[in-house]
Design an enzyme around this catalytic site. Structure first.
Site, mmCIF file in Angstrom:
data_model
loop_
_atom_site.group_PDB
_atom_site.id
_atom_site.type_symbol
_atom_site.label_atom_id
_atom_site.label_comp_id
_atom_site.label_asym_id
_atom_site.label_seq_id
_atom_site.Cartn_x
_atom_site.Cartn_y
_atom_site.Cartn_z
ATOM 1 N N SER A 188 2.219 11.355 -2.629
ATOM 2 C CA SER A 188 2.211 10.042 -3.069
ATOM 3 C C SER A 188 1.162 9.991 -3.302
ATOM 4 C CB SER A 188 3.141 9.499 -1.973
ATOM 5 O OG SER A 188 2.815 10.247 -0.836
ATOM 6 N N LYS A 236 -6.104 5.170 -0.920
ATOM 7 C CA LYS A 236 -4.326 4.852 -0.287
ATOM 8 C C LYS A 236 -4.949 3.277 -0.212
ATOM 9 C CE LYS A 236 -0.151 7.611 -0.251
ATOM 10 N NZ LYS A 236 0.008 9.211 0.290
ATOM 11 N N SER A 249 1.194 14.895 0.461
ATOM 12 C CA SER A 249 1.182 13.782 -0.277
ATOM 13 C C SER A 249 -0.328 14.171 -0.537
ATOM 14 C CB SER A 249 1.937 12.443 -0.195
ATOM 15 O OG SER A 249 2.872 12.448 0.145
#
Length: 464
Positions: free
Chosen positions: A152, A77, A176
């Site tokens: 996220s 990420k 997330s």
């Protein structure tokens, strides 16, 4: 090869049945094919990955000692530092930032032999549970392109679900990792606070952000966890590895606390039905199940103070220069964060302590807590993060209080939690179950998830 799990890939690479060069090439081709629709990557490190694959193949042919994930592709990420590969935080503010060192889990995966293939999408600074940004557009759910992949860590979840690499690292500041894992039908683990070192945060002492592994199966998730876990003195919550985190679990006799609601008044009937099916199975196998009726809605304010005030403090100074280049939802979060006072912040720290005591008390009575991961399947990709959601045609409330109220409380408390696919909605969207355990019980949480995965399989052919 894109459908082959990480452990099988590692074994076949070790025995020279598969070339790591071929594996990386297949994954890069898959990324190229799906980027226009799913849009899971901000940066693809194709040249570096190919070179690493050639070195990995040479090591195999030379009979060198190989790491447990030798030659296996992984993504990261874009909130986590990667040496030599840009780390944008999902924002135009840091569009050209190139770190000089890896985040600890990234370095550990490389040391285990895994090969970085790229950086996955995230909303700017991970500020919301959808994955879109002015920098890269929107990441879509591979099971239904009109829905969100979640956030996220939405890019990580969508990439894993579609064979764009079997392993991914995400971050979980309020759900997330687990939220997009549920949306995309994969496994995602939020570890115990400090169990996976997170040393590059501005605030090491009161953060609610965790780095966790994501994969299509529990076994792969556990292997990734094994590679990244362990003490690092730069993280003040890091501790030497405990000796009693068992990889085995026997269902008979387990004490299970079932949390169907935690203050949210609506749960999608299909979600509730699939999760109750798992609870019924556990009870049928000899577990002692008790329903917990607790309202955690008052802690939403606690979570929002930390999230929004943190954004105001760390991103707010960039608004004079970049304000018109960030998403409206980020500007709104920063504006709200600037309104919280120091007294609000200190009170929030006290409330975080209260949430820890609440969760710890439950886990003195129970071996595990289980809940839905989300109250409904994936929302539309263009849903406004500040607008209420609907469940079964009814207005349900705020996105954090109504969609994922089961997740962020355990960011406040620090307990390990995994999201496991447990079923499907009638319109073909994944449904997830959350399993929570005591501090340092990460492997036991994974062991129970693995048992359920074996005994109640619900996997479907890879989307797209």
């Amino acid at each position: 090869m894109i459908q082959t799990d990480a452990l099988t890939l590692a074994r076949h690479i070790r025995t020279k049945e598969i070339s790591p060069v071929a594996v990386i090439e297949a994954v890069l081709q898959r990324i190229e094919a799906l980027q226009p629709t799913v849009n899971a990557f901000i940066t693809v490190t194709a040249d570096e990955a190919r070179e690493a694959a050639r070195r990995a193949e040479a090591a195999v042919m030379a009979g060198e000692r190989l790491g447990p994930l030798h030659g296996v592709p992984f993504s990261v990420k874009d909130l986590l530092f990667t040496k030599g590969a840009r780390t944008t935080m999902g924002s135009l503010i840091f569009a050209d930032q190139v770190p000089t060192e890896d985040a600890v889990p990234v370095r550990r995966l490389r040391e285990a032999g895994a090969i970085l293939i790229g950086k996955t999408t995230t909303p700017e600074f991970g500020h919301k549970p959808f994955t879109d940004s002015p920098l890269f557009g929107a990441t879509r759910n591979p099971w239904d392109l009109s829905r969100t992949a979640g956030g996220s860590s939405g890019g990580a979840a969508a990439a894993v679900a579609t064979g764009q690499g079997p392993l991914a690292l995400g971050t979980d500041g309020g759900g997330s990792v687990r939220l997009p894992a549920s949306c995309c039908g994969i496994v995602g683990l939020k570890p115990t606070l400090g169990r996976v070192p997170h040393v590059h945060q501005a605030d090491l002492f009161s953060s609610t952000s965790y780095i966790g592994p994501m994969a299509r199966t529990v076994a792969e998730t556990a292997a990734c966890f094994d590679a990244i876990v362990g003490f690092d003195p730069r993280d003040p919550y890091s501790r030497p590895e405990p000796s009693d985190d068992s990889r085995e679990v026997t269902v008979r006799g387990l004490r299970i606390g079932w949390l169907p609601r935690v203050g949210n008044h609506l749960v999608d009937p299909e979600v509730l039905g699939e999760c109750e099916g798992v609870v019924g199975y556990l009870e049928g196998q000899g577990a002692h199940v008790e329903t917990i009726e607790e309202d955690l809605s008052a802690f939403e304010r606690t979570f929002l103070i930390g999230l929004q005030a943190g954004l105001a403090a760390r991103v707010g100074p960039h608004m004079a220069k970049f304000g018109d280049k960030v998403a409206p939802s980020l500007r709104e979060s920063i504006g709200r964060g600037a309104q919280w006072t120091a007294v609000d912040w200190v009170n929030a720290l006290g409330q975080r302590t209260a949430m820890y005591r609440r969760a710890h008390g439950w886990l003195q009575r129970f071996d595990f807590l289980v809940s839905p991961t989300l109250s409904r399947p994936a929302l539309p990709v263009d849903h406004d993060a500040f607008r209420p959601i609907t469940i079964a045609g009814q207005v349900a409330g705020s996105i954090r209080g109504a969609w994922y109220p089961y997740l962020w409380p355990f960011n406040l408390s620090g307990h390990p939690a995994v999201s496991l696919p447990c079923g499907w909605s009638s319109d073909g969207l994944p449904i997830g179950l959350q399993i929570v355990g005591p501090w340092y019980g990460d492997r036991r949480v994974l062991a129970l998830a693995g048992h359920l995965e074996r005994e109640r399989p619900c996997a479907r052919p890879m989307p797209l």
